[in-house]
Scaffold this motif. Structure first.
Motif, PDB file in Angstrom:
ATOM      1  N   GLU A  45      41.876  84.697 -24.671  1.00 17.25           N
ATOM      2  CA  GLU A  45      40.355  83.853 -24.506  1.00 17.25           C
ATOM      3  C   GLU A  45      39.713  84.734 -25.415  1.00 17.25           C
ATOM      4  O   GLU A  45      38.547  84.641 -25.781  1.00 17.25           O
ATOM      5  N   VAL A  46      39.597  85.888 -24.082  1.00 19.00           N
ATOM      6  CA  VAL A  46      39.074  87.281 -24.898  1.00 19.00           C
ATOM      7  C   VAL A  46      39.766  88.356 -24.873  1.00 19.00           C
ATOM      8  O   VAL A  46      40.482  89.033 -24.799  1.00 19.00           O
ATOM      9  N   VAL A  56      36.632  96.346 -17.661  1.00 17.61           N
ATOM     10  CA  VAL A  56      35.590  95.052 -17.366  1.00 17.61           C
ATOM     11  C   VAL A  56      36.573  94.489 -16.055  1.00 17.61           C
ATOM     12  O   VAL A  56      35.862  94.333 -15.106  1.00 17.61           O
ATOM     13  N   VAL A  57      37.921  95.240 -15.637  1.00 16.47           N
ATOM     14  CA  VAL A  57      37.486  95.724 -14.200  1.00 16.47           C
ATOM     15  C   VAL A  57      37.690  95.831 -13.172  1.00 16.47           C
ATOM     16  O   VAL A  57      37.006  95.500 -11.812  1.00 16.47           O
ATOM     17  N   SER A  58      37.090  97.362 -14.059  1.00 16.13           N
ATOM     18  CA  SER A  58      36.679  98.191 -13.292  1.00 16.13           C
ATOM     19  C   SER A  58      35.011  98.680 -12.705  1.00 16.13           C
ATOM     20  O   SER A  58      34.483  98.804 -12.030  1.00 16.13           O
ATOM     21  N   ILE A  59      34.662  97.438 -13.881  1.00 16.92           N
ATOM     22  CA  ILE A  59      32.754  98.076 -14.149  1.00 16.92           C
ATOM     23  C   ILE A  59      32.128  96.753 -12.974  1.00 16.92           C
ATOM     24  O   ILE A  59      31.512  97.717 -12.149  1.00 16.92           O
ATOM     25  N   ALA A  94      25.744  85.112 -12.434  1.00 20.40           N
ATOM     26  CA  ALA A  94      27.672  85.973 -13.017  1.00 20.40           C
ATOM     27  C   ALA A  94      28.650  84.767 -13.587  1.00 20.40           C
ATOM     28  O   ALA A  94      29.095  85.263 -14.547  1.00 20.40           O
ATOM     29  N   TRP A  95      28.620  84.102 -12.866  1.00 14.82           N
ATOM     30  CA  TRP A  95      29.954  83.562 -13.160  1.00 14.82           C
ATOM     31  C   TRP A  95      29.918  82.425 -14.282  1.00 14.82           C
ATOM     32  O   TRP A  95      30.554  82.256 -15.068  1.00 14.82           O
ATOM     33  N   LEU A  96      27.969  81.843 -14.152  1.00 11.05           N
ATOM     34  CA  LEU A  96      28.238  81.224 -15.722  1.00 11.05           C
ATOM     35  C   LEU A  96      27.732  82.268 -17.321  1.00 11.05           C
ATOM     36  O   LEU A  96      28.292  81.343 -17.374  1.00 11.05           O
ATOM     37  N   ILE A  97      27.520  83.567 -16.948  1.00  7.16           N
ATOM     38  CA  ILE A  97      27.987  84.623 -17.854  1.00  7.16           C
ATOM     39  C   ILE A  97      29.403  85.088 -18.113  1.00  7.16           C
ATOM     40  O   ILE A  97      29.735  84.103 -19.496  1.00  7.16           O
ATOM     41  N   ILE A  98      30.049  84.678 -17.198  1.00  6.07           N
ATOM     42  CA  ILE A  98      31.853  84.826 -17.249  1.00  6.07           C
ATOM     43  C   ILE A  98      32.266  83.326 -18.316  1.00  6.07           C
ATOM     44  O   ILE A  98      33.162  83.423 -19.165  1.00  6.07           O
ATOM     45  N   GLY A 106      30.030  90.532 -22.716  1.00  5.19           N
ATOM     46  CA  GLY A 106      29.680  90.004 -21.920  1.00  5.19           C
ATOM     47  C   GLY A 106      30.054  90.157 -20.102  1.00  5.19           C
ATOM     48  O   GLY A 106      29.295  89.765 -19.543  1.00  5.19           O
ATOM     49  N   LEU A 107      31.564  89.746 -20.529  1.00  5.12           N
ATOM     50  CA  LEU A 107      32.625  90.184 -18.875  1.00  5.12           C
ATOM     51  C   LEU A 107      31.919  91.275 -18.806  1.00  5.12           C
ATOM     52  O   LEU A 107      31.814  91.710 -17.374  1.00  5.12           O
TER      53      LEU A 107
END
Length: 185
Positions: A45-46, A56-59, A94-98, A106-107
């Motif tokens: 999806e991304v 994305v995982v570590s930021i 943050a959840w809404l941005i995701i 964005g992530l």
């Protein structure tokens, strides 16, 4: 809120309500991990490269660097409770941005914000809980912070492998909403 203003069963409620922020942090920290096989696939999806996925995982950890000292200073100036109450809306944003973003940028922004919120929780929640707990149970209450984080992680690891990107976000947002609604009064 001083320990003298919280009596009996209300202390248990306040500790439970405040520890919900730890659950939300645990969810925010690991929600991506069960999705890694999906995100690496061609039907992601991304769509992202391996390098982008690692960012994305570590930021989230980079975001976590920036808020502990300022939030501790704000907690001394404004009080622990107001600073903790800011945690929920930040995580919800943050959840809404995701949810709305389907881009790597964005992530990254959302995960950075989640990290900043984690820094608030990890620096202020232990102080708040220690102050409202009676001396006899202060040590026991202190372990609630990390235990609640683990509960959030277990939640994500339990449901994540069975859900899509959007579904895991929709399963995580209600915990944040509950932490806002049940925030200590």
């Amino acid at each position: 809120m001083s320990p003298d203003t919280i009596k009996g069963d209300n202390r248990s409620y306040v500790v439970f309500a405040a520890s919900l922020s730890g659950v939300v942090c645990g969810c925010a920290f690991v929600w991506l991990t069960p999705l890694l096989p999906q995100l690496k696939s061609e039907n992601s999806e991304v769509p992202m490269t391996e390098a982008e996925l690692s960012w994305v995982v570590s930021i989230i950890e980079i975001g976590d660097i920036f808020t502990p000292v300022p939030s501790a200073l704000l907690a001394d100036r404004l009080g622990r409770k107001p600073v903790l109450l800011a945690f929920g809306p930040i995580q919800l944003a943050a959840w809404l941005i995701i949810l709305l973003s389907r881009t790597v940028a964005g992530l990254c922004v959302a995960r950075f914000i989640q990290g900043m919120a984690m820094g608030i929780m990890y620096s202020v929640l232990p102080i708040y809980l220690a102050e409202i707990a009676s001396p006899a149970v202060r040590g026991s209450v202190g372990i609630i912070v990390q235990t609640s984080v683990y509960f959030g992680q277990i939640y994500e690891y339990s449901i994540g492998p069975f859900l899509t990107y959007s579904q895991i976000i929709w399963a995580s947002i209600p915990l944040t909403v509950v932490s806002i609604v049940k925030a200590p009064n």
